[in-house]
Design a protein around this motif. Structure first.
Motif, PDB file in Angstrom:
ATOM      1  N   ILE A  84       0.851  -1.197   0.000  1.00 38.62           N
ATOM      2  CA  ILE A  84       0.000   0.000   0.000  1.00 38.62           C
ATOM      3  C   ILE A  84       0.884   1.244   0.000  1.00 38.62           C
ATOM      4  N   ALA A  85       1.935   1.208   0.838  1.00 43.51           N
ATOM      5  CA  ALA A  85       2.875   2.341   0.861  1.00 43.51           C
ATOM      6  C   ALA A  85       3.469   2.560  -0.521  1.00 43.51           C
ATOM      7  N   ALA A  86       3.889   1.475  -1.158  1.00 41.93           N
ATOM      8  CA  ALA A  86       4.484   1.590  -2.501  1.00 41.93           C
ATOM      9  C   ALA A  86       3.470   2.126  -3.507  1.00 41.93           C
ATOM     10  N   ALA A  87       2.216   1.671  -3.391  1.00 38.76           N
ATOM     11  CA  ALA A  87       1.186   2.094  -4.355  1.00 38.76           C
ATOM     12  C   ALA A  87       0.984   3.603  -4.320  1.00 38.76           C
ATOM     13  N   PHE A  88       1.179   4.219  -3.120  1.00 34.81           N
ATOM     14  CA  PHE A  88       0.962   5.662  -2.984  1.00 34.81           C
ATOM     15  C   PHE A  88       2.276   6.419  -2.784  1.00 34.81           C
ATOM     16  N   ASN A  89       3.398   5.695  -2.997  1.00 38.20           N
ATOM     17  CA  ASN A  89       4.706   6.326  -2.915  1.00 38.20           C
ATOM     18  C   ASN A  89       4.940   6.988  -1.556  1.00 38.20           C
ATOM     19  N   LYS A  90       4.616   6.265  -0.489  1.00 40.20           N
ATOM     20  CA  LYS A  90       4.789   6.770   0.877  1.00 40.20           C
ATOM     21  C   LYS A  90       5.895   5.991   1.579  1.00 40.20           C
ATOM     22  N   ASP A  97       2.882   5.400  17.140  1.00 41.24           N
ATOM     23  CA  ASP A  97       1.528   5.219  17.663  1.00 41.24           C
ATOM     24  C   ASP A  97       1.109   3.750  17.599  1.00 41.24           C
ATOM     25  N   ALA A  98       1.482   3.074  16.517  1.00 44.05           N
ATOM     26  CA  ALA A  98       1.126   1.663  16.392  1.00 44.05           C
ATOM     27  C   ALA A  98       1.954   0.813  17.352  1.00 44.05           C
ATOM     28  N   ARG A  99       3.242   1.185  17.508  1.00 39.96           N
ATOM     29  CA  ARG A  99       4.103   0.454  18.437  1.00 39.96           C
ATOM     30  C   ARG A  99       3.559   0.542  19.867  1.00 39.96           C
ATOM     31  N   ALA A 100       3.060   1.708  20.230  1.00 42.58           N
ATOM     32  CA  ALA A 100       2.533   1.891  21.587  1.00 42.58           C
ATOM     33  C   ALA A 100       1.327   0.985  21.835  1.00 42.58           C
ATOM     34  N   ILE A 101       0.480   0.851  20.812  1.00 36.00           N
ATOM     35  CA  ILE A 101      -0.693  -0.016  20.942  1.00 36.00           C
ATOM     36  C   ILE A 101      -0.263  -1.466  21.156  1.00 36.00           C
ATOM     37  N   LEU A 102       0.714  -1.903  20.373  1.00 34.08           N
ATOM     38  CA  LEU A 102       1.190  -3.283  20.499  1.00 34.08           C
ATOM     39  C   LEU A 102       1.885  -3.496  21.843  1.00 34.08           C
ATOM     40  N   ALA A 103       2.706  -2.521  22.240  1.00 34.53           N
ATOM     41  CA  ALA A 103       3.452  -2.649  23.502  1.00 34.53           C
ATOM     42  C   ALA A 103       2.479  -2.833  24.665  1.00 34.53           C
ATOM     43  N   GLU A 104       1.435  -2.031  24.684  1.00 34.36           N
ATOM     44  CA  GLU A 104       0.457  -2.122  25.767  1.00 34.36           C
ATOM     45  C   GLU A 104      -0.248  -3.476  25.751  1.00 34.36           C
ATOM     46  N   HIS A 105      -0.619  -3.928  24.539  1.00 34.27           N
ATOM     47  CA  HIS A 105      -1.339  -5.196  24.389  1.00 34.27           C
ATOM     48  C   HIS A 105      -0.491  -6.375  24.860  1.00 34.27           C
ATOM     49  N   MET A 120       4.018  -5.623  12.660  1.00 33.90           N
ATOM     50  CA  MET A 120       2.611  -5.216  12.608  1.00 33.90           C
ATOM     51  C   MET A 120       2.415  -3.740  12.961  1.00 33.90           C
ATOM     52  N   ALA A 121       3.522  -3.074  13.378  1.00 42.57           N
ATOM     53  CA  ALA A 121       3.455  -1.626  13.614  1.00 42.57           C
ATOM     54  C   ALA A 121       4.009  -0.842  12.431  1.00 42.57           C
ATOM     55  N   ARG A 122       4.317  -1.541  11.349  1.00 42.22           N
ATOM     56  CA  ARG A 122       4.762  -0.845  10.125  1.00 42.22           C
ATOM     57  C   ARG A 122       3.532  -0.197   9.473  1.00 42.22           C
ATOM     58  N   ILE A 123       3.525   1.116   9.502  1.00 44.30           N
ATOM     59  CA  ILE A 123       2.372   1.869   8.991  1.00 44.30           C
ATOM     60  C   ILE A 123       2.906   2.975   8.081  1.00 44.30           C
ATOM     61  N   PRO A 124       2.321   3.151   6.915  1.00 47.09           N
ATOM     62  CA  PRO A 124       2.820   4.200   6.002  1.00 47.09           C
ATOM     63  C   PRO A 124       2.602   5.596   6.587  1.00 47.09           C
ATOM     64  N   ASP A 125       3.480   6.514   6.234  1.00 45.44           N
ATOM     65  CA  ASP A 125       3.288   7.928   6.574  1.00 45.44           C
ATOM     66  C   ASP A 125       1.913   8.399   6.117  1.00 45.44           C
ATOM     67  N   ASP A 126       1.307   9.264   6.898  1.00 49.99           N
ATOM     68  CA  ASP A 126       0.019   9.902   6.559  1.00 49.99           C
ATOM     69  C   ASP A 126      -1.184   8.970   6.678  1.00 49.99           C
ATOM     70  N   ALA A 127      -0.956   7.716   7.064  1.00 50.02           N
ATOM     71  CA  ALA A 127      -2.085   6.802   7.238  1.00 50.02           C
ATOM     72  C   ALA A 127      -2.727   7.030   8.608  1.00 50.02           C
ATOM     73  N   THR A 128      -4.027   6.805   8.682  1.00 46.81           N
ATOM     74  CA  THR A 128      -4.776   6.855   9.941  1.00 46.81           C
ATOM     75  C   THR A 128      -4.986   5.429  10.425  1.00 46.81           C
ATOM     76  N   LEU A 129      -4.785   5.171  11.710  1.00 49.10           N
ATOM     77  CA  LEU A 129      -4.941   3.804  12.221  1.00 49.10           C
ATOM     78  C   LEU A 129      -6.415   3.400  12.279  1.00 49.10           C
ATOM     79  N   ALA A 137      -3.333  -5.323  16.992  1.00 46.34           N
ATOM     80  CA  ALA A 137      -2.570  -4.862  15.822  1.00 46.34           C
ATOM     81  C   ALA A 137      -3.501  -4.105  14.874  1.00 46.34           C
ATOM     82  N   PRO A 138      -3.214  -2.826  14.636  1.00 50.00           N
ATOM     83  CA  PRO A 138      -4.178  -1.990  13.921  1.00 50.00           C
ATOM     84  C   PRO A 138      -4.171  -2.191  12.411  1.00 50.00           C
ATOM     85  N   GLY A 139      -5.274  -1.904  11.775  1.00 53.73           N
ATOM     86  CA  GLY A 139      -5.301  -1.667  10.348  1.00 53.73           C
ATOM     87  C   GLY A 139      -5.011  -0.206  10.105  1.00 53.73           C
ATOM     88  N   PHE A 140      -5.133   0.238   8.862  1.00 51.11           N
ATOM     89  CA  PHE A 140      -4.941   1.668   8.615  1.00 51.11           C
ATOM     90  C   PHE A 140      -5.664   2.095   7.347  1.00 51.11           C
TER      91      PHE A 140
END
Lengths: 239, 239
Positions: A84-90, A97-105, A120-129, A137-140
């Protein structure tokens, strides 16, 4: 005004090999219909970078929103987020933010947040969780693409998280008429009714039960009065 | 030599609206895998000429064979045969061989072969008929596209008619190893095994049962010895 449109991409070799029976498509279809969003196309693709990226780029351009299912776990075959990141060049990397969610869980169960789980905390820039109340583990969401898990319980929970954020259209009204005659006898008059009500979607779904033929005629549209009139016309002919 | 490739097009508004749960994709996927044909992509599209024609033209060019499901009945919303003809620029009308099959079938039950039922004898020029032992109305093959019914019992019977005519590849060998640990613990070593055996397809499918996490690791390929070696490597690490 026409309803918003959507497409879905189901990602996973296991669906295409016949190992796993997908259930997410049927779930999403029903949920989108219930809020007046028209699912126009679904593609099922394998775990291949080029195929996933091409499908995302094509469908995101054509439809108002896109939903993906699968490929966001911790193993080597989970490549959706990077695609997805590659598709939008991000740029994509582990995001705080995603790491914190996983750490707590994982702290709750005393499970190590190792390198694999951190994937599972690899999230593209500008994505919303997208919230995952089942397994953390969040989607985005990036641009108009919603990236969700493949495991049905998690997928369905994520859809529930996302649905209130979508702008729906007029919820489709649907009425079904059962006619206990063969489709070949129904088709002629049904075609005439379909021509008389061009704004309605009229489908015929044949069945065979105990050796007898019949069909469910499903009439869908936004205009309740027109649907009632079309049903009445069919009842007059067939019942 | 790589296996022959295939794509499928599932045609029908009822799938996209969530009214009907498709089962033909899963059936075809398993059948193709069993004869060594790799299903690479599935598209689900609605009952719209332009969409169907575009999907057929695109996929027929890319894959060795294409299979469609749905839209070949007698009602106004059954437009698949005409779309396939248009996709390959072929003339289509009621064809004598298909009409003879329907005439014989309906004569048995004293059912009239009316105009609507005759629609099911519309077959494009140069197409070969596909046998339908369930309800007579044939499917057809044009170029590399196999056109089949949407009703699951009929679809499955047509697949059985078609399968012996296809040139398969080396049937994929598949072994599954169940590991009763979380995917996050499995992922690191599993990724290394995947890198050690690049010719194999290694997938991880997590499950949760009675509050415990685990994953089925599915290893697929044509080389039985390599699959056994990879399974052995995983057993050494995890069991």
């Amino acid at each position: 005004m026409p309803n918003p449109t959507a497409a879905m991409i189901v990602i996973g070799d296991e669906i295409l090999s016949g190992r796993t029976r997908d259930s997410n498509m049927h779930h999403l279809a029903g949920q989108l219909t219930s809020v007046g969003i028209d699912l126009k196309e679904v593609r099922v693709v394998g775990d291949e970078h080029g195929t996933i990226i091409a499908a995302v780029q094509q469908l995101a351009k054509v439809y108002d929103s896109v939903f993906t299912s699968g490929g966001i776990g911790p193993t080597h075959d989970d490549i959706t987020a990077d695609c997805i990141a590659a598709a939008f060049n991000k740029y994509i990397d582990v995001r705080d933010d995603a790491r914190a969610i996983l750490a707590e869980h994982y702290a709750k169960s005393g499970t190590e947040l190792n390198e694999a789980r951190l994937r599972m905390a690899r999230i593209p820039d500008d994505a919303t969780l997208i919230d995952n109340p089942v397994s953390a583990a969040p989607g985005f969401k990036l641009e108009n693409v919603h990236v969700m898990a493949g495991v049905p319980a998690v997928f369905e929970a994520m859809v529930a998280s996302v649905l209130p954020t979508l702008t729906g259209g007029a919820p489709l009204i649907s009425r079904t008429l059962r006619i206990d005659r063969g489709e070949g006898d129904i088709a002629g008059p049904l075609g005439q009714v379909a021509r008389d009500y061009p704004a309605l979607s009229i489908g015929s779904y044949p069945f065979q039960k105990d050796g007898k033929y019949g069909a469910h005629i499903v009439i869908r549209g936004n205009d309740a009065a027109a649907i009632d009139a079309a049903i009445g016309a069919l009842e007059k002919i067939f019942l």
